[in-house]
Design a protein around this motif. Structure first.
Motif, short mmCIF file in Angstrom:
data_model
loop_
_atom_site.label_atom_id
_atom_site.label_comp_id
_atom_site.label_asym_id
_atom_site.label_seq_id
_atom_site.Cartn_x
_atom_site.Cartn_y
_atom_site.Cartn_z
N ASP A 151 82.62 24.01 161.85
CA ASP A 151 83.78 24.48 162.66
C ASP A 151 85.18 23.56 162.37
O ASP A 151 84.95 22.41 162.07
CB ASP A 151 83.59 24.10 164.20
N PRO A 187 83.31 36.06 168.33
CA PRO A 187 83.18 35.04 169.40
C PRO A 187 81.69 35.49 170.13
O PRO A 187 81.11 36.67 169.57
CB PRO A 187 84.01 35.37 170.35
N GLN A 213 85.77 28.78 160.54
CA GLN A 213 84.76 27.92 160.04
C GLN A 213 85.00 27.61 158.41
O GLN A 213 85.61 28.43 157.67
CB GLN A 213 83.47 28.55 160.17
N THR A 241 83.31 17.08 158.73
CA THR A 241 84.36 17.17 159.75
C THR A 241 85.77 17.32 158.82
O THR A 241 85.79 16.76 157.72
CB THR A 241 84.55 15.94 160.69
N GLY A 299 90.91 26.86 169.09
CA GLY A 299 89.58 27.33 169.61
C GLY A 299 88.43 27.47 168.77
O GLY A 299 88.90 27.30 167.58
N ARG A 300 87.24 27.62 168.91
CA ARG A 300 86.27 27.95 167.98
C ARG A 300 86.25 29.17 167.27
O ARG A 300 86.69 30.00 168.14
CB ARG A 300 84.88 27.85 168.64
N GLY A 301 86.24 29.38 166.14
CA GLY A 301 86.50 30.59 165.37
C GLY A 301 86.23 30.34 164.05
O GLY A 301 85.81 30.91 163.13
N ILE A 315 88.53 22.74 164.28
CA ILE A 315 88.98 23.10 165.46
C ILE A 315 90.05 22.11 165.19
O ILE A 315 89.97 20.66 165.29
CB ILE A 315 88.15 22.84 166.64
#
Length: 316
Positions: free
Chosen positions: A222, A256, A212, A3, A208-210, A224
Motif C-alpha cells: 500500500d 475498495p 498499491q 514501505t 486513502g487505501r487504494g 498511502i
C-alpha cells in the motif's frame, strides 16, 4: 523495500548544503530501490487543494451529456474529458473504472510548441474550474522542477539539466473520478497495473487505501500519503533515460471492499513530460560493464505516441 520513503523538499530548497545533499541521497536511493517517494514541502497550499477538489467534484457531478460536450475527438484524449471506461492499461482489454479530465501546458513564448499542443478546453458551466486547474498545474510543475534538479545531481549531471526540457513541456494534470461501483466488475479495476509514460508523476489524493506499488520481490504494498504529502514516482521516460537506474515501478488502484462500493474516489496526478524533441537516449553515466545500454535511441514525442496507441487513446 516494503514501505514508501518520505522526504521533504524544504531540505533541498534550504540554503544548507548538508540538508540539500541528504535530500538528494534519500530520493535517489528511493528511486533506485522502489521508484516512489512521499513528498512534503511542495508548493501547493491547503486553500488551493480544497478549491481544486471542490471544482473537480462539481465537474464530475455534471450530467453525462454535459460532460460529453467536452470530449474532443481526434486528439487522443490529450485535453478535456475522457469518459468512463475509455482508457485501459497496456496489454489489457478491459477499460479502467474511471472518467477523467486533462489540463495541458500553458505555453509561454513559443509559437511552434503552442501549435503542437491542443488547446485547453474551457468548461462554461463552471467559471472557476479552469482558473483553479491552471494554478494547480503551475504549482505542481514548479514542485516537479525541483525534484528533477535533485535527481540530476544524483545522476552527476548539471543541477539544471532537465530545466530546458520541461519548460513548456507536454505535461498533463489529470483529475480522475472513480465512480461508485454498482455491479460486480468482472475483470476490471479502478486502474489496472501499469507504469507511467512520463519523466515523473506527482499524485494528489493518495491519502486513502487504494494505490498499491509492486516492489522488486513482486509483492504489492500500500502507498498511502500523509495529508500534506504528494506521492511522486518515476515514469518510463526517466527510467529509459537512466538505463533503468531509476526505476519506473508498476502500480495500480484496487477496487475498495464491497462495503465501500457506493463511494467515489478522486485522485489527481500531474504527469511531468518534457518537450517532444527531448532525446531519451541512455545517459552515458548510466552505462557500465554490468549495465550495458538497454534501450534504443528515441525522442520523448515518439515514445509518447507509441504508448498512446498501446493504451487505446490513439487509433492506428
Amino acid at each position: 523495500m516494503n514501505t514508501i520513503p518520505s522526504v521533504n523538499l524544504n531540505d533541498f530548497t534550504s540554503n544548507d548544503p548538508v540538508r540539500k545533499q541528504n535530500f538528494v541521497n534519500a530520493i535517489g536511493k528511493a528511486y533506485e530501490e522502489i521508484g516512489f517517494v512521499a513528498l512534503k514541502g511542495h508548493f501547493l497550499d491547503d486553500a488551493l487543494v480544497d478549491n481544486l477538489y471542490k471544482e473537480v467534484k462539481n465537474f464530475f457531478d455534471l450530467p453525462v451529456e454535459t460532460k460529453q460536450k467536452y470530449e474532443i475527438p481526434g486528439i487522443g484524449g490529450q485535453r478535456g474529458y475522457v469518459s468512463f471506461g475509455k482508457e485501459s492499461a497496456k496489454g489489457k482489454k478491459e477499460g479502467d473504472l474511471k472518467e477523467f479530465w486533462h489540463f495541458g501546458q500553458y505555453v509561454e513564448n513559443d509559437d511552434a510548441l503552442k501549435a503542437e499542443y491542443p488547446d485547453n478546453v474551457i468548461v462554461k458551466e463552471l467559471p472557476e474550474f479552469n482558473k483553479i486547474g491552471k494554478e494547480t498545474y503551475k504549482m505542481l510543475e514548479k514542485t516537479a522542477k525541483y525534484v528533477l534538479r535533485a535527481l540530476a545531481l544524483h545522476l552527476n549531471l548539471e543541477e539544471t539539466y532537465f530545466d530546458k526540457y520541461i519548460h513548456n513541456g507536454n505535461s498533463i494534470l489529470r483529475p480522475i473520478h472513480y465512480p461508485p461501483i454498482k455491479e460486480e466488475p468482472k475483470d476490471a479495476v479502478r486502474a489496472a497495473a501499469h507504469g507511467d509514460i512520463n519523466l515523473i508523476t506527482l499524485l494528489m489524493g493518495a491519502q486513502g487505501r487504494g494505490l498499491q506499488v509492486q516492489n522488486h520481490k513482486g509483492e504489492w504494498i500500500d502507498a498511502i500519503a500523509e495529508p500534506d504529502e504528494l506521492m511522486i514516482n518515476v515514469g518510463d521516460m526517466l527510467s529509459r533515460h537512466t538505463n533503468n537506474k531509476l526505476k519506473s515501478t508498476i502500480h495500480r488502484v484496487i477496487n475498495p471492499p464491497r462495503e465501500l462500493w457506493g463511494t467515489s474516489r478522486y485522485s489527481i496526478p500531474f504527469f511531468m513530460h518534457p518537450i517532444s524533441s527531448m532525446k531519451l537516449d541512455v545517459l552515458e553515466g548510466c552505462i557500465d560493464k554490468d549495465n550495458p545500454k538497454g534501450f534504443d535511441d528515441i525522442t520523448a514525442g515518439e515514445f509518447l505516441n507509441e504508448r498512446l496507441v498501446e493504451l487505446g487513446l490513439i487509433k492506428k
